[in-house]
Design an enzyme around this catalytic site. Structure first.
Site, mmCIF file in Angstrom:
data_model
loop_
_atom_site.group_PDB
_atom_site.id
_atom_site.type_symbol
_atom_site.label_atom_id
_atom_site.label_comp_id
_atom_site.label_asym_id
_atom_site.label_seq_id
_atom_site.Cartn_x
_atom_site.Cartn_y
_atom_site.Cartn_z
ATOM 1 N N ARG A 50 38.946 51.563 60.505
ATOM 2 C CA ARG A 50 39.506 50.075 60.547
ATOM 3 C C ARG A 50 38.357 48.957 60.491
ATOM 4 O O ARG A 50 37.275 49.445 61.240
ATOM 5 C CB ARG A 50 40.548 50.138 61.644
ATOM 6 C CG ARG A 50 39.845 50.438 63.080
ATOM 7 C CD ARG A 50 39.368 49.391 63.719
ATOM 8 N NE ARG A 50 38.835 49.533 65.031
ATOM 9 C CZ ARG A 50 37.519 49.366 64.990
ATOM 10 N NH1 ARG A 50 36.559 49.182 63.893
ATOM 11 N NH2 ARG A 50 36.589 49.983 66.049
ATOM 12 N N GLU A 56 38.374 41.720 70.593
ATOM 13 C CA GLU A 56 37.450 42.668 70.763
ATOM 14 C C GLU A 56 37.192 43.075 72.383
ATOM 15 O O GLU A 56 37.059 42.255 72.948
ATOM 16 C CB GLU A 56 35.856 42.397 70.191
ATOM 17 C CG GLU A 56 35.230 43.066 69.399
ATOM 18 C CD GLU A 56 36.016 43.851 68.417
ATOM 19 O OE1 GLU A 56 36.908 44.878 68.433
ATOM 20 O OE2 GLU A 56 36.034 43.268 67.279
ATOM 21 N N HIS A 57 37.140 44.189 72.629
ATOM 22 C CA HIS A 57 36.898 44.787 74.009
ATOM 23 C C HIS A 57 37.945 44.263 75.030
ATOM 24 O O HIS A 57 37.736 43.908 76.150
ATOM 25 C CB HIS A 57 35.544 44.585 74.628
ATOM 26 C CG HIS A 57 34.525 45.215 73.799
ATOM 27 N ND1 HIS A 57 34.237 46.417 74.315
ATOM 28 C CD2 HIS A 57 33.554 44.979 72.975
ATOM 29 C CE1 HIS A 57 32.976 47.048 73.704
ATOM 30 N NE2 HIS A 57 32.762 45.911 72.735
ATOM 31 N N ASP A 59 41.367 45.728 74.400
ATOM 32 C CA ASP A 59 42.499 46.687 74.369
ATOM 33 C C ASP A 59 42.302 47.615 75.743
ATOM 34 O O ASP A 59 43.480 47.904 76.348
ATOM 35 C CB ASP A 59 42.421 47.790 73.013
ATOM 36 C CG ASP A 59 41.197 48.554 72.916
ATOM 37 O OD1 ASP A 59 40.120 48.080 73.621
ATOM 38 O OD2 ASP A 59 41.261 49.289 71.994
ATOM 39 N N GLY A 154 29.186 55.678 63.408
ATOM 40 C CA GLY A 154 28.331 54.759 63.989
ATOM 41 C C GLY A 154 28.135 53.346 63.547
ATOM 42 O O GLY A 154 27.548 52.596 63.881
ATOM 43 N N GLY A 156 30.940 51.326 63.499
ATOM 44 C CA GLY A 156 31.895 50.336 64.095
ATOM 45 C C GLY A 156 33.112 50.153 63.366
ATOM 46 O O GLY A 156 33.904 49.438 63.623
ATOM 47 N N SER A 158 35.297 52.791 63.246
ATOM 48 C CA SER A 158 36.188 53.864 63.646
ATOM 49 C C SER A 158 36.088 55.182 62.993
ATOM 50 O O SER A 158 37.301 55.587 62.679
ATOM 51 C CB SER A 158 37.411 53.428 63.724
ATOM 52 O OG SER A 158 37.709 52.887 65.020
ATOM 53 N N SER A 159 35.038 55.635 62.644
ATOM 54 C CA SER A 159 34.750 57.122 62.139
ATOM 55 C C SER A 159 35.451 58.051 62.969
ATOM 56 O O SER A 159 35.906 59.129 62.574
ATOM 57 C CB SER A 159 33.308 57.352 61.611
ATOM 58 O OG SER A 159 32.518 57.099 62.500
ATOM 59 N N ASP A 203 41.880 51.821 67.904
ATOM 60 C CA ASP A 203 41.367 52.734 66.742
ATOM 61 C C ASP A 203 42.440 53.520 66.208
ATOM 62 O O ASP A 203 42.707 53.626 64.817
ATOM 63 C CB ASP A 203 39.975 53.248 66.720
ATOM 64 C CG ASP A 203 39.207 52.239 67.409
ATOM 65 O OD1 ASP A 203 39.526 51.130 67.592
ATOM 66 O OD2 ASP A 203 38.153 52.898 68.114
HETATM 67 C C1 GLA Z 1 35.754 50.689 70.051
HETATM 68 C C2 GLA Z 1 36.960 51.386 70.979
HETATM 69 C C3 GLA Z 1 38.276 50.415 71.089
HETATM 70 C C4 GLA Z 1 37.880 49.097 71.315
HETATM 71 C C5 GLA Z 1 36.770 48.604 70.703
HETATM 72 C C6 GLA Z 1 36.066 47.297 71.122
HETATM 73 O O1 GLA Z 1 36.093 50.769 68.820
HETATM 74 O O2 GLA Z 1 37.328 52.712 70.336
HETATM 75 O O3 GLA Z 1 39.171 50.980 71.559
HETATM 76 O O4 GLA Z 1 37.666 49.100 72.582
HETATM 77 O O5 GLA Z 1 35.471 49.560 70.693
HETATM 78 O O6 GLA Z 1 37.277 46.040 70.842
#
Ligand code: GLA
Length: 499
Positions: A50, A56-57, A59, A154, A156, A158-159, A203
């Site tokens: 995704r 950001e940060h 959830d 790695g 960002g 969401s692997s 994610d």
């Molecule tokens: C990672 C976490 C998510 C979210 C983001 C930051 O991807 O897995 O749940 O907290 O960082 O927004």
């Protein structure tokens, strides 16, 4: 609640445009499966990565976020067979094969990080979920699996969620226990704890609930997703800084550190708002503090949002807090407050040497970022012209990036460079996406400029990596690190009639 879809053809997932490429990939996976296990798999499960557009940060603080699924995904080919879990990868040189027992109670060795830990986390999560539902839980069975992932690790994007979600779907399908999207999005968010990371749930939710051409405003407790149709005329360009942001390995100093800082900020604010020590110690998120605040502030809800920042500014100081001060104010040892959560306890061990806890800055970020998410949705749903909408979305994305960089300190020089290069070549805005500290940036770019921005990034950022031998010369390498993206479909099970 919608069930996880089961398809018998690739077009349903990858669309007409992606069908032929998908066919090549699934055929290769099928051939690898036959070679390793002597027969074709019973089924495939896939779930995508995704890109988060805004939010950001927040959830894990209980606030909604606005991501979209991307086309890069993880496919798990699976067959019920034997008496063990055999977990192999299409790329065995990089990701070696593992064998595990079928015992759902087994431990995940989080100290020794391995890719297969994510599979095991999913396996445990599936059984934990089925047990919690009550009723008949199926007996564990042997499984043979091969994983093929295209979400860069790695980065960002969401692997890890793509792997946990696709594995969970494969295991559920093999056990013959269908679940709703809501159930899978909920338990996969929790089971990542077995690999030692705290995760907010964004994610996994978007990986499962993503949809073609539609971004989603995802909210939590309970997890749910609302469609957000993006304005026409612009594209999201994603570029990988090639600074690896390995969440599990750096958790204590980065991601989990922020989770702990937010919780400490929430507890202190709750005390300041008149809660007893006992109830303040139970506060987990800044959103709960907002609820407390509603008791203190009268007037329309908008006033509460601004009151959040005012309360933070009034009660939390700018200098970092140290353990001694926090324990004095909270009236309890930090180790006691975080007891039972090993990843958070690890944060406490290193926090002081990492510069202490910056509670005011983190809380200010969370409250402001939480407001930008519904604002982004409202712009998309509003009646302004497409150009006006794009200008407003760009402003929100820029504000988010400034806040991530300055208050949350989760950007890095490489991401800042990518954003600068994108904007100087035609992007309206750019921001980090995901946890940050490396990984990818996402830029909002008018369609007509998208190719130009991509070429500029290739020349000014990625060519240097090619020269140093850190990125392959082939165009395929380039197009894996910088590309335009549209919202793609979410998790699915595939029982293909033929390939
Ligand atoms: C990672 C976490 C998510 C979210 C983001 C930051 O991807 O897995 O749940 O907290 O960082 O927004």
């Amino acid at each position: 609640m919608a069930e996880v879809p089961v398809f018998d053809n690739l077009k349903a997932v990858y669309g007409e445009a992606g069908e032929s490429h998908a066919k090549t990939r699934y055929s290769r996976l099928e051939a690898a499966f036959k070679k390793r296990f002597g027969t074709a798999p019973d089924l495939y499960a896939r779930s995508p990565g995704r890109v988060n557009l805004i939010g950001e940060h927040i959830d894990y603080e209980g606030y909604g976020v606005l991501p979209m699924a991307i086309k890069q995904d993880t496919i798990v080919a699976c067959r019920r067979h034997g008496s063990e879990l055999v977990v192999a990868n299409i790329n065995p040189d990089k990701y070696k094969e593992y064998k595990f027992s079928t015992d759902p109670e087994q431990n995940v060795d989080a100290e020794n990080h391995s890719w297969a830990n994510y599979f095991l986390a999913a396996y445990k999560g599936v059984f934990e979920h089925l047990q919690s539902k009550g009723g008949q839980v199926p007996e564990p069975v042997g499984l043979e699996l091969i994983v093929d992932g295209t979400v860069p690790e790695g980065s960002g994007l969401s692997s890890s969620a793509a792997l946990v979600c696709s594995s969970s779907l494969a295991i559920l399908a093999a056990l013959g226990t269908p679940c709703s999207q809501h159930e899978v999005a909920t338990f996969t968010a929790v089971c990542e704890k077995y690999v030692g990371t705290e995760s907010g749930g964004m994610d996994q939710a978007i990986s499962i609930m993503g949809a073609q051409d539609i971004a989603k405003l995802v909210e939590f407790n309970p997890v749910r997703a609302e469609d957000v149709v993006l304005p026409k005329g612009a594209t999201f360009v994603i570029a990988n800084s090639l600074t690896v942001s390995a969440k599990a390995e750096t958790a204590a100093a980065r991601y989990n550190m922020r989770v702990v800082e937010c919780r400490l900020a929430a507890m202190l604010l709750a005390l300041k708002l008149g809660e007893s020590k006992e109830s303040a110690h139970k506060i987990k998120t800044l959103r709960e503090v907002e609820t407390l605040l509603q008791k203190h502030v009268s007037g329309p809800k908008g006033d509460v949002s601004n009151a959040n920042a005012a309360v933070v500014e009034e009660h939390l100081h700018e200098d970092p807090y140290n353990t001694e001060e926090l324990e004095k104010k909270l009236g309890a040892p930090l180790k006691k407050l975080f007891a039972g959560n090993s990843s958070q306890l690890r944060v406490l061990e290193i926090a002081e040497s990492a510069g202490g806890y910056k509670l005011r800055q983190r809380a200010l970020h969370v409250y402001a970022e939480a407001q930008r998410v519904p604002q982004f949705r409202d712009v998309c749903n509003g009646s302004a012209s497409a150009d006006e909408k794009l200008a407003q979305l760009a402003q929100l994305m820029d504000d988010s990036q400034t806040s991530c960089r300055e208050l949350y300190e989760c950007s890095c020089a490489e991401l800042d460079t990518l954003i600068k290069l994108s904007k100087e070549s035609g992007a309206l805005a750019g921001r980090l996406t995901g946890a940050g500290w490396g990984g990818c940036m996402v830029a909002l770019v008018p369609d007509a400029q998208a190719q130009h921005v991509i070429e500029h990034l290739k020349k000014e950022y990625f060519a240097g990596f090619v020269e140093k031998g850190k990125l392959g010369k082939d165009e395929a390498f380039m197009s894996a690190v910088v590309f335009a993206s549209r919202p793609s479909s979410g998790g699915a099970i595939l029982k293909l009639k033929h390939l």
